[in-house]
Design an enzyme around this catalytic site. Structure first.
Site, PDB file in Angstrom:
ATOM      1  N   GLY A  68     131.636  93.875  78.970  1.00  0.00           N
ATOM      2  CA  GLY A  68     130.993  92.608  79.338  1.00  0.00           C
ATOM      3  C   GLY A  68     129.580  92.468  78.787  1.00  0.00           C
ATOM      4  CB  SER A  70     129.417  93.827  73.599  1.00  0.00           C
ATOM      5  OG  SER A  70     128.726  95.051  73.705  1.00  0.00           O
ATOM      6  N   PRO A  76     135.032  90.429  72.111  1.00  0.00           N
ATOM      7  CG  PRO A  76     137.304  90.411  71.584  1.00  0.00           C
ATOM      8  CD  PRO A  76     135.940  90.468  70.956  1.00  0.00           C
ATOM      9  CG  ASP A  77     136.222  91.082  78.647  1.00  0.00           C
ATOM     10  OD1 ASP A  77     137.250  90.580  78.167  1.00  0.00           O
ATOM     11  OD2 ASP A  77     135.766  90.741  79.750  1.00  0.00           O
ATOM     12  CG  PHE A  78     138.864  96.286  76.381  1.00  0.00           C
ATOM     13  CD1 PHE A  78     139.558  96.659  75.260  1.00  0.00           C
ATOM     14  CD2 PHE A  78     137.524  96.634  76.477  1.00  0.00           C
ATOM     15  CE1 PHE A  78     138.951  97.363  74.239  1.00  0.00           C
ATOM     16  CE2 PHE A  78     136.901  97.348  75.470  1.00  0.00           C
ATOM     17  CZ  PHE A  78     137.616  97.719  74.348  1.00  0.00           C
ATOM     18  NE  ARG A  79     141.804  97.271  81.672  1.00  0.00           N
ATOM     19  CZ  ARG A  79     141.114  98.094  80.888  1.00  0.00           C
ATOM     20  NH1 ARG A  79     139.861  97.831  80.578  1.00  0.00           N
ATOM     21  NH2 ARG A  79     141.677  99.198  80.410  1.00  0.00           N
ATOM     22  CG  ASN A 150     130.696  98.572  75.680  1.00  0.00           C
ATOM     23  OD1 ASN A 150     131.735  98.569  76.343  1.00  0.00           O
ATOM     24  ND2 ASN A 150     129.667  97.820  75.966  1.00  0.00           N
ATOM     25  CB  ILE A 151     134.081 101.814  70.678  1.00  0.00           C
ATOM     26  CG1 ILE A 151     134.793 100.460  70.706  1.00  0.00           C
ATOM     27  CG2 ILE A 151     134.735 102.779  71.639  1.00  0.00           C
ATOM     28  CD1 ILE A 151     136.281 100.525  70.384  1.00  0.00           C
ATOM     29  CG  ASP A 152     129.642  97.482  71.168  1.00  0.00           C
ATOM     30  OD1 ASP A 152     128.731  98.302  71.393  1.00  0.00           O
ATOM     31  OD2 ASP A 152     129.967  96.599  71.986  1.00  0.00           O
ATOM     32  CG  HIS A 169     135.778 105.149  76.794  1.00  0.00           C
ATOM     33  ND1 HIS A 169     136.135 103.997  77.446  1.00  0.00           N
ATOM     34  CD2 HIS A 169     135.867 106.133  77.728  1.00  0.00           C
ATOM     35  CE1 HIS A 169     136.416 104.276  78.722  1.00  0.00           C
ATOM     36  NE2 HIS A 169     136.248 105.560  78.908  1.00  0.00           N
ATOM     37  CB  CYS A 180     141.539 119.016  58.217  1.00  0.00           C
ATOM     38  SG  CYS A 180     140.601 117.618  57.545  1.00  0.00           S
ATOM     39  CG  ASN A 278     131.189  92.747  86.141  1.00  0.00           C
ATOM     40  OD1 ASN A 278     130.855  92.996  84.989  1.00  0.00           O
ATOM     41  ND2 ASN A 278     132.448  92.835  86.549  1.00  0.00           N
ATOM     42  CB  CYS A 329     125.230  91.226  82.180  1.00  0.00           C
ATOM     43  SG  CYS A 329     126.058  91.226  80.612  1.00  0.00           S
TER      44      CYS A 329
HETATM   45  P1  OAD Z   1     136.999  95.237  80.759  1.00  0.00           P
HETATM   46  O1  OAD Z   1     137.429  94.192  79.822  1.00  0.00           O
HETATM   47  O2  OAD Z   1     138.053  95.958  81.502  1.00  0.00           O
HETATM   48  O3  OAD Z   1     136.007  94.615  81.821  1.00  0.00           O
HETATM   49  C1  OAD Z   1     134.933  93.792  81.443  1.00  0.00           C
HETATM   50  C2  OAD Z   1     134.256  93.267  82.703  1.00  0.00           C
HETATM   51  O4  OAD Z   1     133.078  92.577  82.328  1.00  0.00           O
HETATM   52  C3  OAD Z   1     135.107  92.304  83.504  1.00  0.00           C
HETATM   53  O5  OAD Z   1     134.966  92.568  84.867  1.00  0.00           O
HETATM   54  C4  OAD Z   1     134.529  90.922  83.153  1.00  0.00           C
HETATM   55  O6  OAD Z   1     134.638  89.998  84.203  1.00  0.00           O
HETATM   56  C5  OAD Z   1     133.079  91.293  82.921  1.00  0.00           C
HETATM   57  N1  OAD Z   1     132.359  90.413  81.970  1.00  0.00           N
HETATM   58  C6  OAD Z   1     132.792  89.846  80.821  1.00  0.00           C
HETATM   59  N2  OAD Z   1     131.805  89.186  80.202  1.00  0.00           N
HETATM   60  C7  OAD Z   1     130.707  89.340  80.973  1.00  0.00           C
HETATM   61  C8  OAD Z   1     129.357  88.900  80.873  1.00  0.00           C
HETATM   62  N3  OAD Z   1     128.915  88.165  79.845  1.00  0.00           N
HETATM   63  N4  OAD Z   1     128.511  89.244  81.862  1.00  0.00           N
HETATM   64  C9  OAD Z   1     128.928  89.999  82.913  1.00  0.00           C
HETATM   65  N5  OAD Z   1     130.171  90.423  83.058  1.00  0.00           N
HETATM   66  C10 OAD Z   1     131.058  90.131  82.108  1.00  0.00           C
HETATM   67  O7  OAD Z   1     136.079  96.245  79.923  1.00  0.00           O
HETATM   68  P2  OAD Z   1     135.644  97.717  80.317  1.00  0.00           P
HETATM   69  O8  OAD Z   1     135.480  97.871  81.769  1.00  0.00           O
HETATM   70  O9  OAD Z   1     134.503  98.067  79.468  1.00  0.00           O
HETATM   71  O10 OAD Z   1     138.749 101.728  76.141  1.00  0.00           O
HETATM   72  O11 OAD Z   1     136.916  98.555  79.826  1.00  0.00           O
HETATM   73  C11 OAD Z   1     136.951  99.946  79.906  1.00  0.00           C
HETATM   74  C12 OAD Z   1     137.769 100.564  78.793  1.00  0.00           C
HETATM   75  O12 OAD Z   1     139.048  99.961  78.754  1.00  0.00           O
HETATM   76  C13 OAD Z   1     137.201 100.330  77.418  1.00  0.00           C
HETATM   77  O13 OAD Z   1     136.246 101.288  77.064  1.00  0.00           O
HETATM   78  C14 OAD Z   1     138.403 100.387  76.516  1.00  0.00           C
HETATM   79  C15 OAD Z   1     139.468  99.788  77.404  1.00  0.00           C
HETATM   80  O14 OAD Z   1     140.729 100.302  77.226  1.00  0.00           O
HETATM   81  C16 OAD Z   1     138.640 102.071  74.816  1.00  0.00           C
HETATM   82  O15 OAD Z   1     138.116 101.385  73.989  1.00  0.00           O
HETATM   83  C17 OAD Z   1     139.191 103.372  74.446  1.00  0.00           C
END
Ligand code: OAD
Length: 424
Positions: A68, A70, A76-79, A150-152, A169, A180, A278, A329
């Site tokens: 969130g 980034s 984009p976020d993931f979920r 984040n991986i960015d 991660h 190797c 969040n 955020c």
């Molecule tokens: P998620 O996509 O699961 O969650 C992002 C959260 O940020 C959600 O609760 C959104 O509501 C919130 N969000 C989005 N934009 C926002 C903003 N501008 N301000 C505040 N909140 C915001 O992402 P992560 O929790 O980071 O693994 O996901 C964890 C891991 O799952 C990642 O590291 C990835 C994935 O599988 C790998 O890359 C290996």
């Protein structure tokens, strides 16, 4: 499902032991927000304990960050249900969305990950105000560590030193062969990714294996991103002690769905104030957790308590340790910076960081232009040399022709057999 919950409980227990939080006792006398706190804590309470003239100034902030932070930079976020990466992977024909980061799937079908990497490659993006806020906290000697999922690499681009960051991660910053383990040149892998190609190990030992083996994918090159099915980096485990030292925990832009990262929330001292910035409330005690398979799981035994459900009955709202600030955020950190009188400083820092990155990108582009110009010069030189040689050849051919004309006129039948393609 029960198996996954068990694993989670087991990991929680290990991490609790490692961070030593079992030995800490909650302070029963004062509020986690200080003795002047009245009522439930808010963003203002966070600002108050961050002030330099606060009696016990905060200097060991630990941040837990997720995708969130980034999204404002275009990643984009993931979920998130519509905009998240996992909701937009139809074109890859994956058996399930997380397969794109699954090590077994990658070994079998690496192309989807490579195609996605082209879109996600870090050089395209700039840090957000939230990243700059982390840097500002660091400049003000208040930051202990940023644990990021984040991986960015945007924390690095915001100016934080590698030492301050735990990329739990992994990241795109380095890549290596899965067989190797040798690292490859960053420019080399970037070129492959940009060309939409799957990268295979260029080192000679692996080249031989690829040549002999029917399994070409044995020597795939993969960025140092932790895939599902892989262990977290050593640095993550080595840094767990930081949580014990934390005097404020900021959790930002994460759904807290992925363990063991999510359980870090529970490993700060029981009296350490915690804030979640969040778009949605996540990681709450007594809420339903989600298991790795995306199914609803058991109630969380740990987590945030924004309402004070777990407070003893004799404690007032000022003893609630957790604050939830709902929204984007970047807006949250601006509001916090305003309360602290740091807004201008934060905006200037962010502007300066982005400007600097533009300069660096321009310099890179200029360097590329220079390389292009040198290549053009070289090509011109080769072309000129060739023209000279052709001119010389023409001169000697003319001389030859002239002498031949002279000799043909002396012997016509012989010349017919020797000159011109039609005679072959
Ligand atoms: P998620 O996509 O699961 O969650 C992002 C959260 O940020 C959600 O609760 C959104 O509501 C919130 N969000 C989005 N934009 C926002 C903003 N501008 N301000 C505040 N909140 C915001 O992402 P992560 O929790 O980071 O693994 O996901 C964890 C891991 O799952 C990642 O590291 C990835 C994935 O599988 C790998 O890359 C290996």
């Amino acid at each position: 499902m029960r198996y996954q919950v068990r694993i989670r409980q087991f990991l929680d227990r290990i991490m609790s032991d490692m961070s030593g939080s079992k030995t800490l006792k909650a302070s029963s006398s004062s509020s986690p927000w200080g003795s002047t706190q009245s009522g439930a804590p808010t963003l203002k309470s966070v600002a108050r304990i961050l002030q330099d003239d606060y009696p016990n100034p905060i200097k060991n902030i630990v941040i837990m960050a997720g995708a969130g932070i980034s999204t404002a930079s275009g990643i984009p976020d993931f979920r998130s249900p519509k905009t998240g990466l996992y909701a937009n992977l139809k074109k890859y024909n994956l058996p399930y969305p997380e397969a794109i980061f699954d090590i077994d799937y990658f070994r079998e079908k690496p192309q989807p990950f490579y195609t996605l990497s082209k879109e996600m490659w870090p050089s395209h993006f700039k840090p957000t105000l939230t990243h700059s806020f982390f840097k500002l906290l660091d400049d003000k000697k208040k930051l202990l560590r940023v644990f990021t999922q984040n991986i960015d690499t945007l924390e690095r681009l915001a100016g934080l030193s590698e030492d301050r960051i735990v990329e739990a991660h992994g990241s795109f910053a380095q890549s290596r062969c899965i067989r190797c383990k040798k690292e490859v040149e960053q420019d080399w892998i970037r070129d492959k990714v940009m060309a939409g190609e799957v990268a295979y190990c260029p080192h000679s030992s692996c080249q031989k294996v690829q040549f002999k083996s029917s399994n070409k994918n044995a020597c795939l090159v993969k960025p140092d991103i932790v895939f599902f099915g892989e262990g977290l980096p050593d640095k993550f485990f080595q840094s767990l002690n930081d949580l014990k030292k934390a005097d404020l925990l900021i959790v930002v832009g994460t759904s807290l769905q992925v363990h063991p990262f999510a359980s870090l929330v529970n490993h700060v001292a029981p009296n350490c104030p915690r804030i979640l910035l969040n778009l949605e409330r996540v990681g709450e005690i007594a809420s339903y957790g989600q298991t790795g398979s995306g199914m609803r799981g058991l109630m969380n035994e740990n987590g945030f308590d924004f309402e004070g459900w777990t407070l003893p009955s004799d404690k007032g709202k000022e003893h609630i340790r957790d604050v939830f600030w709902e929204g984007k955020c970047d807006e949250g950190v601006i509001q916090l910076a305003k309360e602290l009188g740091w807004e201008e400083e934060l905006r200037n820092l962010h502007k300066e960081t982005c400007k600097q990155l533009n300069v660096n990108n321009d310099t890179k582009a200029e360097n590329n232009d220079e390389t292009l110009k040198e290549a053009e010069k070289e090509a011109d030189k080769v072309a000129n040399d060739l023209t000279d040689q052709i001119a010389k050849l023409n001169v000697s051919k003319k001389e030859e022709d002239q002498s031949e004309i002279k000799s043909t006129s002396q012997n016509p039948s012989e010349s017919k057999g020797k000159t011109g393609p039609s005679s072959l």
